[in-house]
Design a protein around this motif. Sequence first.
Motif, mmCIF file in Angstrom:
data_model
loop_
_atom_site.group_PDB
_atom_site.id
_atom_site.type_symbol
_atom_site.label_atom_id
_atom_site.label_comp_id
_atom_site.label_asym_id
_atom_site.label_seq_id
_atom_site.Cartn_x
_atom_site.Cartn_y
_atom_site.Cartn_z
ATOM 1 N N HIS A 183 -3.772 -9.305 10.607
ATOM 2 C CA HIS A 183 -4.068 -9.538 9.200
ATOM 3 C C HIS A 183 -5.018 -10.723 8.992
ATOM 4 N N ALA A 184 -5.193 -11.532 9.990
ATOM 5 C CA ALA A 184 -6.086 -12.692 9.900
ATOM 6 C C ALA A 184 -6.319 -13.197 11.316
ATOM 7 N N ILE A 189 -2.860 -18.136 10.942
ATOM 8 C CA ILE A 189 -2.633 -17.462 9.674
ATOM 9 C C ILE A 189 -2.063 -16.064 9.907
ATOM 10 N N SER A 190 -2.451 -15.441 11.008
ATOM 11 C CA SER A 190 -1.946 -14.110 11.331
ATOM 12 C C SER A 190 -0.426 -14.124 11.475
ATOM 13 N N LEU A 245 1.282 -14.268 8.048
ATOM 14 C CA LEU A 245 1.225 -13.038 7.272
ATOM 15 C C LEU A 245 2.061 -11.909 7.870
ATOM 16 N N SER A 258 -9.474 -18.784 4.254
ATOM 17 C CA SER A 258 -9.013 -17.885 5.315
ATOM 18 C C SER A 258 -9.166 -16.440 4.871
ATOM 19 N N ILE A 317 -8.517 -12.515 5.131
ATOM 20 C CA ILE A 317 -7.350 -11.780 5.623
ATOM 21 C C ILE A 317 -7.532 -10.262 5.548
ATOM 22 N N THR A 318 -8.748 -9.805 5.275
ATOM 23 C CA THR A 318 -9.065 -8.373 5.336
ATOM 24 C C THR A 318 -10.482 -8.240 5.883
#
Length: 252
Positions: free
Chosen positions: A127-128, A132-133, A136, A189, A191-192
């Motif tokens: 997701h990132a 950060i992944s 999420l 950040s 995220i997509t």
Amino acid sequence: MTLTIQHIRHATSLITIQGKTILLDPMLSDTGELPPIPFTRHVRRNPTVPLSVPLETFKHIDAILVTHLHVDHFDKTAKKILNKKMPVLCQPEDQQRILSWGFENVFPIEQFKHWEGIDFTRIRGQHAKGNISKLLGPVSGFILNTPDDGSLYIVGDCVLTDQIKQVFEQHKPRICIVNAPNAQLLFGSVITMIPEDIGTILKTSPSTKVVAVHMDAIRHCTSSRKDLLQYIEQQQLLDSVVIPEDGEYIYF
């Protein structure tokens, strides 16, 4: 047999394949019924636009397919109104939570599942990038394949990783649904996927038809349909990319 995608809103679609209608990532709340997305700079509620079809539409489906359980992919209205006996196909990490919501027939897909004449292959996503992944949580994409319809790759809320590029290189899906709104958290950040990722996908698999969604409904999605259209016009990709409006049908 015709494969049909009706784009409902955001990441939600109705996919008709092999004579079965599958509800993808149901966010069914009305305008402003959902809170702001955490860890973003936006404090106003979501979604920003109403549902494009009446809720009664979702009584006439055969299954639910969920890429992950963020609120903009499976929301409180979906939990409330969808038939609890409806088959739900998901990534293994989400099975127990969906069961806890009262759904009785939840089928986790570890790698592969055959259901009603359709082959489902799960593709692990990200997701990132970086830590950060982990924040999420897990997310998956799915390839749906039938002898008559060919392959449909639902990429999910994923950044473009080397693994996903390899999927396009190896499978060269006939159609893919790509979430490309350049969604961002605080501190930038991403995220997509972003519009430029669609260009990369089509260089990797030029025969694929891209259906680009996830725009103009949730506030942290920074690229609009208009932005994406401008990019694909500049890159001369109009023959390869569809950007559906809410409620629009696409026939393949």
